[in-house]
Write a protein that holds these residues in place. Structure first.
Motif, PDB file in Angstrom:
ATOM      1  N   ALA A 147      -2.649  14.590  12.061  1.00  3.21           N
ATOM      2  CA  ALA A 147      -2.961  13.190  11.758  1.00  3.21           C
ATOM      3  C   ALA A 147      -3.425  13.063  10.315  1.00  3.21           C
ATOM      4  CB  ALA A 147      -4.037  12.680  12.716  1.00  3.21           C
ATOM      5  N   TYR A 148      -2.810  13.831   9.432  1.00  8.30           N
ATOM      6  CA  TYR A 148      -3.304  13.950   8.055  1.00  8.30           C
ATOM      7  C   TYR A 148      -2.617  12.996   7.079  1.00  8.30           C
ATOM      8  CZ  TYR A 148       0.639  17.209   8.404  1.00  8.30           C
ATOM      9  OH  TYR A 148       1.856  17.783   8.677  1.00  8.30           O
ATOM     10  N   GLY A 149      -1.845  12.051   7.592  1.00  3.43           N
ATOM     11  CA  GLY A 149      -1.328  11.004   6.732  1.00  3.43           C
ATOM     12  C   GLY A 149       0.105  11.190   6.276  1.00  3.43           C
ATOM     13  N   LYS A 150       0.420  10.506   5.189  1.00  3.81           N
ATOM     14  CA  LYS A 150       1.799  10.374   4.721  1.00  3.81           C
ATOM     15  C   LYS A 150       2.407  11.682   4.243  1.00  3.81           C
ATOM     16  CE  LYS A 150       0.749   5.643   3.255  1.00  3.81           C
ATOM     17  NZ  LYS A 150      -0.632   5.694   3.776  1.00  3.81           N
ATOM     18  N   ARG A 151       1.622  12.507   3.563  1.00  2.91           N
ATOM     19  CA  ARG A 151       2.131  13.779   3.068  1.00  2.91           C
ATOM     20  C   ARG A 151       0.952  14.698   2.765  1.00  2.91           C
ATOM     21  NH1 ARG A 151       6.000  13.267  -0.430  1.00  2.91           N
ATOM     22  NH2 ARG A 151       5.642  15.174  -1.598  1.00  2.91           N
ATOM     23  N   SER A 152       1.173  15.997   2.883  1.00  2.00           N
ATOM     24  CA  SER A 152       0.107  16.970   2.679  1.00  2.00           C
ATOM     25  C   SER A 152       0.723  18.331   2.392  1.00  2.00           C
ATOM     26  CB  SER A 152      -0.779  17.045   3.936  1.00  2.00           C
ATOM     27  OG  SER A 152      -1.612  18.178   3.916  1.00  2.00           O
ATOM     28  N   PHE A 258       9.720   7.331   3.346  1.00  2.00           N
ATOM     29  CA  PHE A 258      10.058   6.605   4.567  1.00  2.00           C
ATOM     30  C   PHE A 258      11.214   7.276   5.299  1.00  2.00           C
ATOM     31  CE2 PHE A 258       8.015   3.502   1.805  1.00  2.00           C
ATOM     32  CZ  PHE A 258       7.026   3.034   2.657  1.00  2.00           C
ATOM     33  N   SER A 259      11.475   8.533   4.929  1.00  2.00           N
ATOM     34  CA  SER A 259      12.508   9.300   5.616  1.00  2.00           C
ATOM     35  C   SER A 259      12.066   9.609   7.046  1.00  2.00           C
ATOM     36  CB  SER A 259      12.782  10.610   4.872  1.00  2.00           C
ATOM     37  OG  SER A 259      13.202  10.384   3.549  1.00  2.00           O
ATOM     38  N   LYS A 260      13.041   9.927   7.867  1.00  2.00           N
ATOM     39  CA  LYS A 260      12.730  10.288   9.245  1.00  2.00           C
ATOM     40  C   LYS A 260      11.902  11.569   9.274  1.00  2.00           C
ATOM     41  CE  LYS A 260      16.887   8.214  11.248  1.00  2.00           C
ATOM     42  NZ  LYS A 260      18.124   8.468  12.013  1.00  2.00           N
ATOM     43  N   THR A 274       1.810  10.677   9.925  1.00  2.00           N
ATOM     44  CA  THR A 274       2.288  12.057   9.885  1.00  2.00           C
ATOM     45  C   THR A 274       3.580  12.203  10.675  1.00  2.00           C
ATOM     46  OG1 THR A 274      -0.045  12.670   9.892  1.00  2.00           O
ATOM     47  CG2 THR A 274       1.522  14.454  10.083  1.00  2.00           C
ATOM     48  N   ALA A 275       3.780  11.342  11.663  1.00  4.30           N
ATOM     49  CA  ALA A 275       4.985  11.403  12.492  1.00  4.30           C
ATOM     50  C   ALA A 275       6.077  10.481  11.990  1.00  4.30           C
ATOM     51  CB  ALA A 275       4.631  11.057  13.937  1.00  4.30           C
ATOM     52  N   GLY A 276       5.699   9.409  11.311  1.00  4.73           N
ATOM     53  CA  GLY A 276       6.697   8.466  10.829  1.00  4.73           C
ATOM     54  C   GLY A 276       6.020   7.272  10.209  1.00  4.73           C
ATOM     55  N   LEU A 277       6.480   6.872   9.051  1.00  2.00           N
ATOM     56  CA  LEU A 277       5.819   5.801   8.310  1.00  2.00           C
ATOM     57  C   LEU A 277       6.648   4.539   8.409  1.00  2.00           C
ATOM     58  CD1 LEU A 277       3.388   5.186   6.498  1.00  2.00           C
ATOM     59  CD2 LEU A 277       4.771   5.870   4.543  1.00  2.00           C
ATOM     60  N   ILE A 278       6.070   3.490   9.003  1.00  4.04           N
ATOM     61  CA  ILE A 278       6.774   2.224   9.117  1.00  4.04           C
ATOM     62  C   ILE A 278       6.721   1.503   7.771  1.00  4.04           C
ATOM     63  CG2 ILE A 278       4.807   0.814   9.862  1.00  4.04           C
ATOM     64  CD1 ILE A 278       6.791  -0.496  11.890  1.00  4.04           C
ATOM     65  N   HIS A 279       7.828   0.897   7.408  1.00  8.65           N
ATOM     66  CA  HIS A 279       7.911   0.273   6.092  1.00  8.65           C
ATOM     67  C   HIS A 279       6.929  -0.890   5.978  1.00  8.65           C
ATOM     68  CE1 HIS A 279       9.654  -1.151   2.381  1.00  8.65           C
ATOM     69  NE2 HIS A 279      10.308  -0.025   2.322  1.00  8.65           N
ATOM     70  N   PRO A 280       6.296  -1.061   4.812  1.00  7.85           N
ATOM     71  CA  PRO A 280       5.341  -2.170   4.634  1.00  7.85           C
ATOM     72  C   PRO A 280       5.931  -3.535   4.956  1.00  7.85           C
ATOM     73  CG  PRO A 280       5.189  -0.650   2.803  1.00  7.85           C
ATOM     74  CD  PRO A 280       6.363  -0.203   3.622  1.00  7.85           C
ATOM     75  N   LEU A 281       7.247  -3.649   4.855  1.00 12.33           N
ATOM     76  CA  LEU A 281       7.890  -4.903   5.197  1.00 12.33           C
ATOM     77  C   LEU A 281       7.544  -5.320   6.622  1.00 12.33           C
ATOM     78  CD1 LEU A 281       9.909  -7.051   4.205  1.00 12.33           C
ATOM     79  CD2 LEU A 281      11.707  -5.691   5.253  1.00 12.33           C
ATOM     80  N   CYS A 282       7.346  -4.345   7.484  1.00 16.98           N
ATOM     81  CA  CYS A 282       7.031  -4.644   8.880  1.00 16.98           C
ATOM     82  C   CYS A 282       5.544  -4.901   9.080  1.00 16.98           C
ATOM     83  CB  CYS A 282       7.479  -3.492   9.770  1.00 16.98           C
ATOM     84  SG  CYS A 282       9.250  -3.174   9.684  1.00 16.98           S
ATOM     85  N   GLY A 283       4.715  -4.457   8.153  1.00 14.06           N
ATOM     86  CA  GLY A 283       3.301  -4.791   8.160  1.00 14.06           C
ATOM     87  C   GLY A 283       2.548  -4.400   9.401  1.00 14.06           C
ATOM     88  N   ASN A 284       2.949  -3.325  10.065  1.00 18.04           N
ATOM     89  CA  ASN A 284       2.328  -3.023  11.346  1.00 18.04           C
ATOM     90  C   ASN A 284       2.058  -1.537  11.542  1.00 18.04           C
ATOM     91  OD1 ASN A 284       1.268  -4.125  13.698  1.00 18.04           O
ATOM     92  ND2 ASN A 284       3.122  -3.758  14.852  1.00 18.04           N
ATOM     93  N   GLY A 285       1.933  -0.803  10.450  1.00 21.10           N
ATOM     94  CA  GLY A 285       1.734   0.634  10.548  1.00 21.10           C
ATOM     95  C   GLY A 285       0.423   1.030  11.198  1.00 21.10           C
ATOM     96  N   MET A 286      -0.628   0.225  11.011  1.00 21.64           N
ATOM     97  CA  MET A 286      -1.924   0.570  11.585  1.00 21.64           C
ATOM     98  C   MET A 286      -1.880   0.517  13.112  1.00 21.64           C
ATOM     99  SD  MET A 286      -4.342  -1.479   8.867  1.00 21.64           S
ATOM    100  CE  MET A 286      -5.934  -0.977   9.508  1.00 21.64           C
TER     101      MET A 286
END
Length: 377
Positions: A147-152, A258-260, A274-286
């Motif tokens: 659960a360490y975020g977008k990249r590490s 935003f790659s798979k 860490t599993a998949g980043l939803i695009h900000p356009l969708c505004g619902n990543g949280m």
């Protein structure tokens, strides 16, 4: 050396929510987080109401943080042409500074151990995970959640495919004072990116934008880029010119991909970004991060109680992740690619004006249904 049921690497929304859920489920949990709380994070800070029943079932009172109630979306093209729509489910605005700290305090109250450290490597052998930290301490667990975020750097250690590719995206976030409707989340297009605007607690405006790094690198600094590129959208220009920066300087993060991504790597269950980043356009990543914590936690509790095997745990997690999030992620990627084209954006807006029911339908494709603790998936 003590072996616990679950180790969670990363203390963002997904990690902290999972820590609370698993601790309430009677499991021993260690969460390893490199930073201390409270802290600001680059984030849009809008959450869909779909997660409220689940958070309440965990005993969390989000209302105590005094979030804003968000009911409408405003979308503008790079030319400033604008349309508004009611959010079918609605949401709330809350800063990561307040929310993460609240979840952190609740995780401790529920018996989770929080360790401030960097994880340098993860190995899996004989049904046991070994987690190696920068403080020469090794932790052992039956289950590990990433659960360490977008990249590490951990992504390099796990040899994940997405980390090998360069990403063109840069994200910038800051808090401002000024006038902005409490009930509104704005999503404003500009050449090469998008900007989200919404209120959080204490009458603070959160502005977070995502831009193409190659374009950004042509400018001296963030302020110059904003005034030259973002200000071409008159809606954004008006917002920035009537707002006062509350941070010493904006927060930034680069190389956002935003790659798979695989939801499981070397038996580590990945949750949240860490599993998949939803695009900000969708505004619902949280909301998606919180939901992924719920899915993983229910399955992990079943595994630790001997109800399912590790093989079935991983198979079911992959299946549920795909079922709940695949379409949302795909929609975000598709819309992002299309809205990079100015002419298409203007045509799409005219279509929404002519057929106003289409925008709420599109919003629904990026949002889930209300979830609870007891819900099967």
């Amino acid at each position: 050396m003590e072996k616990v049921d679950v180790i969670i690497i990363g203390g963002g929304l997904a990690g902290l929510t999972a820590a609370i859920h698993l601790s309430k489920g009677g499991l021993s949990v260690i969460l390893i987080e490199k930073n201390s709380y409270p802290k600001h994070k680059v984030c849009g800070e809008y959450i869909s109401n779909e997660v409220l029943p689940y958070l309440e079932s965990l005993g969390l009172n989000i209302d105590s943080l005094q979030p804003t109630t968000i009911t409408h979306l405003e979308f503008s093209t790079s030319k400033g042409n604008t349309i508004r729509a009611e959010l079918p489910m609605g949401g709330f605005g809350i800063s990561r500074y307040a929310l993460d700290n609240y979840l952190y305090e609740n995780a401790i109250e529920n018996g989770c151990t929080i360790v401030n450290s960097n994880v340098e490597n993860i190995t899996f052998d004989k049904d046991t995970f070994s987690i190696f930290t920068d403080k020469n301490v090794t932790f052992l667990s039956r289950i590990t959640l990433g659960a360490y975020g977008k990249r590490s750097n951990i992504d390099y250690k796990l040899d994940r495919n997405f980390i090998k590719k360069k990403s063109p995206w840069l994200a910038v976030k800051a808090h401002y004072s000024g006038s902005f409707p409490n009930h509104l989340v704005g999503l404003h297009n500009f050449e090469g990116g998008y900007c989200g605007v919404s209120k959080v607690e204490n009458n603070v405006i959160n502005i977070c934008w995502l831009g193409d790094y190659q374009t950004f690198s042509q400018y001296k600094n963030i302020d110059a880029y904003q005034k030259t590129v973002l200000y071409k959208n008159p809606k954004l220009k008006a917002i920035f010119e009537n707002a006062n920066l509350l941070f010493e300087k904006p927060l930034t993060i680069s190389q956002i991909s935003f790659s798979k991504k695989n939801s499981i790597e070397n038996h580590v269950l990945m949750i949240g970004d860490t599993a998949g980043l939803i695009h900000p356009l969708c505004g619902n990543g949280m909301a998606m991060a919180i939901h992924s914590a719920k899915i993983a936690s229910n399955l992990v509790i079943n595994y630790c109680n001997g109800i399912i095997s590790r093989t079935n745990l991983e198979k079911e997690y992959h299946s549920q992740w795909h079922f709940h999030f695949h379409k949302r992620l795909k929609t975000g990627r598709q819309l992002s690619a299309m809205l990079q084209k100015k002419q298409f954006t203007e045509v799409l807006l005219r279509l929404f004006v002519l057929l106003p029911f289409l925008l709420p339908l599109l919003i629904k494709r990026t949002h889930g249904k209300p979830i609870t603790l007891q819900h099967a998936s």
